[in-house]
Enzyme design. Sequence first.
Site, PDB file in Angstrom:
ATOM      1  N   TRP A  84       0.824  -1.222   0.000  1.00  0.00           N
ATOM      2  CA  TRP A  84       0.000   0.000   0.000  1.00  0.00           C
ATOM      3  C   TRP A  84       0.851   1.262   0.000  1.00  0.00           C
ATOM      4  CZ3 TRP A  84      -3.427   1.881   4.636  1.00  0.00           C
ATOM      5  CH2 TRP A  84      -2.788   1.711   5.851  1.00  0.00           C
ATOM      6  N   ASP A 123      -0.221  -2.523  11.889  1.00  0.00           N
ATOM      7  CA  ASP A 123       0.394  -3.705  12.485  1.00  0.00           C
ATOM      8  C   ASP A 123       0.040  -4.008  13.946  1.00  0.00           C
ATOM      9  OD1 ASP A 123       1.597  -3.289  10.038  1.00  0.00           O
ATOM     10  OD2 ASP A 123       3.639  -3.430  10.764  1.00  0.00           O
ATOM     11  N   GLU A 159       7.034   9.361   9.246  1.00  0.00           N
ATOM     12  CA  GLU A 159       6.088   8.260   9.022  1.00  0.00           C
ATOM     13  C   GLU A 159       4.763   8.497   9.763  1.00  0.00           C
ATOM     14  OE1 GLU A 159       7.786   4.599  10.419  1.00  0.00           O
ATOM     15  OE2 GLU A 159       6.270   3.333   9.481  1.00  0.00           O
TER      16      GLU A 159
HETATM   17  C1  DGY Z   1       7.314  -3.874   9.455  1.00  0.00           C
HETATM   18  O1  DGY Z   1       8.286  -4.583   9.201  1.00  0.00           O
HETATM   19  O2  DGY Z   1       7.199  -3.174  10.450  1.00  0.00           O
HETATM   20  C2  DGY Z   1       6.226  -3.819   8.487  1.00  0.00           C
HETATM   21  O3  DGY Z   1       5.259  -2.906   8.856  1.00  0.00           O
HETATM   22  C3  DGY Z   1       5.613  -5.139   8.213  1.00  0.00           C
HETATM   23  O4  DGY Z   1       4.875  -4.946   7.081  1.00  0.00           O
END
Ligand code: DGY
Length: 421
Positions: free
Chosen positions: A34, A158, A382
């Site tokens: 994405w 996540d 980010e």
């Molecule tokens: C990470 O490695 O933190 C990623 O977000 C996994 O997609």
Amino acid sequence: MTHLDEQARAILRQNDKGGYTLPTHGLYPYQWNWDSAFAAWGFATFDVARAWDELDTLMASQWDNGMVPHIIFHQPDPGYFPGPDVWQTGQTPETSGISQPPITAIMARLIFEIDERTGRARLEALYPKLVKWHRWWQEMRCTHGPVAIIHPWESGRDNCPDWDIGMAGVDGSAVGPYERRDLGHVHADMRPTKEDYDRYIAIVEFGRSVGWDDTKIVQDGPFLMADPGITFMLLRAHDDLAVLGRALGEDVSEIESWATTLRSALPLIWNDALNAFDARNLRDGAFANILGSGAFLAYLAGAGNPQLEAQLLRAWNAVNYGVPSADPEVDLFNPRKYWRGPTWPVVNALIAIGLNADGHIDLAERLRSETAALIRKHGFYEYFDPVDTTPCGGKDFTWTAAIWLTWARHEPQENAAKGAA
Ligand code: DGY
């Protein structure tokens, strides 16, 4: 063009590996699904051909079963864990074994509408792959109604609290020693915990043990949760894919039927006790009982309602900048820890597209201006602390630069003039 515009373009160019774009150097040294779709939208503001290239490269790694992986390991890089040796999917180029939020059709429509004449040939090449991917989502991930994820990473959000109840059932104790690489790039306070990682890897090990067979993973895997965020993104993506199909003169009845079926599953993720859409553990039916930013993506799919709006305003008014990724009024809220509180410019942009479409023009503008203030103050990080603005995670981030160019930089009068999101 302002200095920030120039910086945003420079970030896209610096992270461009020739056909695909890294989310950021160091922390994420490969192509992420994405992230790439947002990158394409960003490129489209100054190089439409390059935008289509990005989507082509992403879709070129589609598996035979239609799945488009969440990471494509184009070139070896020891700076990331877990790499291809852990996933062992047997693909060329090597990839992870799970997917990520299917926003490519949403971005393809935005890019196509910038220049339909030259975009047509590019769209014709992409369209059958998008249809195949959406079919995979319906057949392999919508077996319980709403979209199910088989790993928290599949959600793109996540470690958000939505997944805590599902993760509690994952046994990470048998995972052997490994070395995380993310902590060499970003402070541990802003990243998932060791317990999270043990469980992330245990789920990967299960997928590997069944040869990444989706049916087996959905049936017996250690983690299966309904994700409101992807459900809404897929609904919107179905609608946008149908618009694109009609523009190409295709029969879109199959896509329309997916959208109808998926929409009819929305009551299954509405939690009356929370007065909001909510994640759900599909192994036992329990709701997560936590308000997360995935719920507010309902607006993207035209599924907002007054109760949800009240929850949005409550959570948003409890912070100062942007929609928080988790409810600021519950104990587990952590304003700097990845998806457990920070505000994410990309999610804000998607929510704002939805709010605008739903007629909440003032709220969409408030979200844009708060997101723009964060970027103006600190640059292209980010994610950000929504209380005191502290920049978090990776810097010079592709998707934040893309969101600046496409959305955050546009003052309201300009939006009105251009009919932009
Ligand atoms: C990470 O490695 O933190 C990623 O977000 C996994 O997609």
